[in-house]
Write an enzyme that holds these catalytic residues in place. Structure first.
Site, PDB file in Angstrom:
ATOM      1  N   THR A 231      -1.916   5.464   2.193  1.00 55.88           N
ATOM      2  CA  THR A 231      -2.787   4.592   2.056  1.00 55.88           C
ATOM      3  C   THR A 231      -2.667   3.909   3.849  1.00 55.88           C
ATOM      4  O   THR A 231      -2.277   3.129   4.317  1.00 55.88           O
ATOM      5  CB  THR A 231      -3.191   3.653   0.854  1.00 55.88           C
ATOM      6  OG1 THR A 231      -3.275   4.266  -0.262  1.00 55.88           O
ATOM      7  CG2 THR A 231      -4.677   3.280   0.679  1.00 55.88           C
TER       8      THR A 231
ATOM      9  N   LEU B  94       1.157  -0.962   0.138  1.00 49.38           N
ATOM     10  CA  LEU B  94      -0.483   0.187  -0.232  1.00 49.38           C
ATOM     11  C   LEU B  94       1.463   1.762  -0.277  1.00 49.38           C
ATOM     12  O   LEU B  94       1.964   1.269   0.605  1.00 49.38           O
ATOM     13  CB  LEU B  94      -0.682  -0.005   1.334  1.00 49.38           C
ATOM     14  CG  LEU B  94      -2.051  -1.123   1.518  1.00 49.38           C
ATOM     15  CD1 LEU B  94      -2.974  -1.433   2.163  1.00 49.38           C
ATOM     16  CD2 LEU B  94      -3.207  -1.477   0.049  1.00 49.38           C
ATOM     17  N   ASP B  95       0.064   2.207  -0.423  1.00 49.55           N
ATOM     18  CA  ASP B  95       1.277   3.586  -0.458  1.00 49.55           C
ATOM     19  C   ASP B  95       1.580   4.105   0.936  1.00 49.55           C
ATOM     20  O   ASP B  95       0.481   3.477   1.652  1.00 49.55           O
ATOM     21  CB  ASP B  95       0.277   4.662  -1.507  1.00 49.55           C
ATOM     22  CG  ASP B  95       0.373   4.075  -2.963  1.00 49.55           C
ATOM     23  OD1 ASP B  95       1.298   3.934  -3.187  1.00 49.55           O
ATOM     24  OD2 ASP B  95      -0.807   4.738  -3.204  1.00 49.55           O
ATOM     25  N   ARG B  96       1.947   5.250   1.298  1.00 49.01           N
ATOM     26  CA  ARG B  96       2.037   5.155   2.955  1.00 49.01           C
ATOM     27  C   ARG B  96       1.026   5.986   3.175  1.00 49.01           C
ATOM     28  O   ARG B  96       0.837   5.587   3.853  1.00 49.01           O
ATOM     29  CB  ARG B  96       3.488   6.925   2.297  1.00 49.01           C
ATOM     30  CG  ARG B  96       3.384   7.246   3.819  1.00 49.01           C
ATOM     31  CD  ARG B  96       4.159   8.319   3.917  1.00 49.01           C
ATOM     32  NE  ARG B  96       5.686   8.416   3.579  1.00 49.01           N
ATOM     33  CZ  ARG B  96       7.202   8.686   4.046  1.00 49.01           C
ATOM     34  NH1 ARG B  96       6.589   8.409   5.404  1.00 49.01           N
ATOM     35  NH2 ARG B  96       8.315   8.206   3.678  1.00 49.01           N
TER      36      ARG B  96
ATOM     37  N   ARG C  94      -5.527   5.417  -7.760  1.00 48.65           N
ATOM     38  CA  ARG C  94      -5.757   6.801  -7.533  1.00 48.65           C
ATOM     39  C   ARG C  94      -5.560   6.828  -9.383  1.00 48.65           C
ATOM     40  O   ARG C  94      -6.424   8.002  -9.163  1.00 48.65           O
ATOM     41  CB  ARG C  94      -4.817   7.009  -6.798  1.00 48.65           C
ATOM     42  CG  ARG C  94      -4.055   6.663  -5.477  1.00 48.65           C
ATOM     43  CD  ARG C  94      -2.244   7.553  -5.153  1.00 48.65           C
ATOM     44  NE  ARG C  94      -2.007   8.100  -4.573  1.00 48.65           N
ATOM     45  CZ  ARG C  94      -0.563   8.870  -4.781  1.00 48.65           C
ATOM     46  NH1 ARG C  94      -0.830   7.018  -4.192  1.00 48.65           N
ATOM     47  NH2 ARG C  94      -0.696   9.656  -4.580  1.00 48.65           N
TER      48      ARG C  94
END
Length: 323
Positions: free
Chosen positions: A145, A141-143, A242
């Site tokens: 998220t 996961l992105d930072r 996104r």
């Protein structure tokens, strides 16, 4: 290998009458679904492959009722420093660790950040419980998220999960708060994604990109210029949800790359709420869910109040988001 070699918990399979006479290799490949690469590693390990507790060659035949086991030598993530941090564990066994990652935390250390990541917290957790495992996230996961991350505790589980992801057998559900009114009830966005030549941090929809598919379902449009949606990615491209929501004209609220700061929430309002897959060791379907974090709850509540909704109506909408 020496007698001091440590092993993960074994994976076991009992040979059926239909498999009587099969070579050990066939059982490992067809039933335990070992890759060729994993078989090479197992053959080099003293107790990597056994039948009824005895080491066997992979070309030897098995008989009905034989117990075939594979054991993988323990591996470590030597470059990841263990750090005591809060860890919201949803599930753990000998093969998997499933956690609810908070927003603002990287999954894995980078060249610019070696501490404070999910990996540091997980390695510490294992050390506290006497476990030695290599950190293998099945996905990332992105930072910013928040939500569910599945971590494999051995090479076998990681390969099995990677195969399921590649074959689109893993079902994921995300919740996003987006800018603008969502003009569709439910749509499937099929738009290839590739690097953005103007910004190495970003991705963009481009004809020569990788095939990317996301199903998006409207939960609610607010009177303010926001909407709450659920996203179900069928592929796993970097920044996929996104980019697809931005492409559809409704970037995620607070997204610094594809949206804009709105004052409603201080990070990208995206949450990995649910995941379903097949357990790599048992073969049984397994599902996990994680509730919305406080900042997204607060943002949704504020939007609801701006629409004249009371607490009771907000709670009812919250229940609609549960799996």
């Amino acid at each position: 290998m020496t007698e001091a070699t440590q092993y993960y918990a074994p994976l076991r399979y009992v040979v059926t009458a239909d498999e009587d006479g099969w070579p050990v290799r066939a059982v490992l490949r067809r039933r335990l679904r070992c890759s060729r690469r994993l078989l090479v590693r197992l053959k080099r390990t003293e107790l990597g492959i056994t039948v009824n507790g005895v080491r066997r060659r992979v070309d030897e035949p098995v008989r009905a009722g034989d117990v075939v086991e594979i054991r993988m030598a323990v591996e470590t993530s030597e470059r990841i420093r263990p750090e005591p941090m809060a860890l919201n564990i949803l599930y753990e066994d000998d093969h998997l660790l499933v956690v609810d990652k908070p927003p603002g935390m990287l999954v894995h250390p980078t060249l610019g950040q070696h501490s404070g990541t999910l990996a540091n917290a997980v390695i510490h957790h294992w050390a506290q419980h006497g476990e030695i495992c290599r950190f293998r996230p099945a996905h990332r996961l992105d930072r910013d998220t928040s939500g569910i991350v599945v971590i494999a505790k051995n090479a076998y589980a990681h390969r099995a999960l990677s195969e399921q992801l590649a074959n689109r057998q893993v079902r994921k559900r995300y919740i996003a708060l987006v800018q603008g009114k969502w003009p569709h009830g439910e749509i499937v966005i099929e738009a290839p994604i590739g690097p953005d030549p103007d910004d190495p941090r970003k991705r963009k929809v481009t004809p020569d990109g990788s095939p990317s598919i996301t199903r998006v379902l409207l939960v609610r449009n607010f009177a303010e210029d926001f909407a709450l949606v659920e996203a179900f990615p069928e592929t796993g491209r970097t920044h996929q949800i996104r980019v697809h929501l931005f492409h559809a004209g409704c970037p995620i609220a607070g997204d610094p790359l594809y949206g804009e700061q709105t004052g409603l929430i201080a990070r990208t309002a995206l949450h990995a709420a649910q995941i379903e897959f097949i357990h790599p060791a048992t073969g049984a379907p397994i599902s996990f869910s994680a509730p919305l974090p406080d900042d997204m709850e607060q943002a949704i509540r504020l939007l609801g109040e701006a629409n004249g909704k009371g607490r009771e109506a907000h709670d009812a909408e919250k229940n609609e988001l549960k799996p």
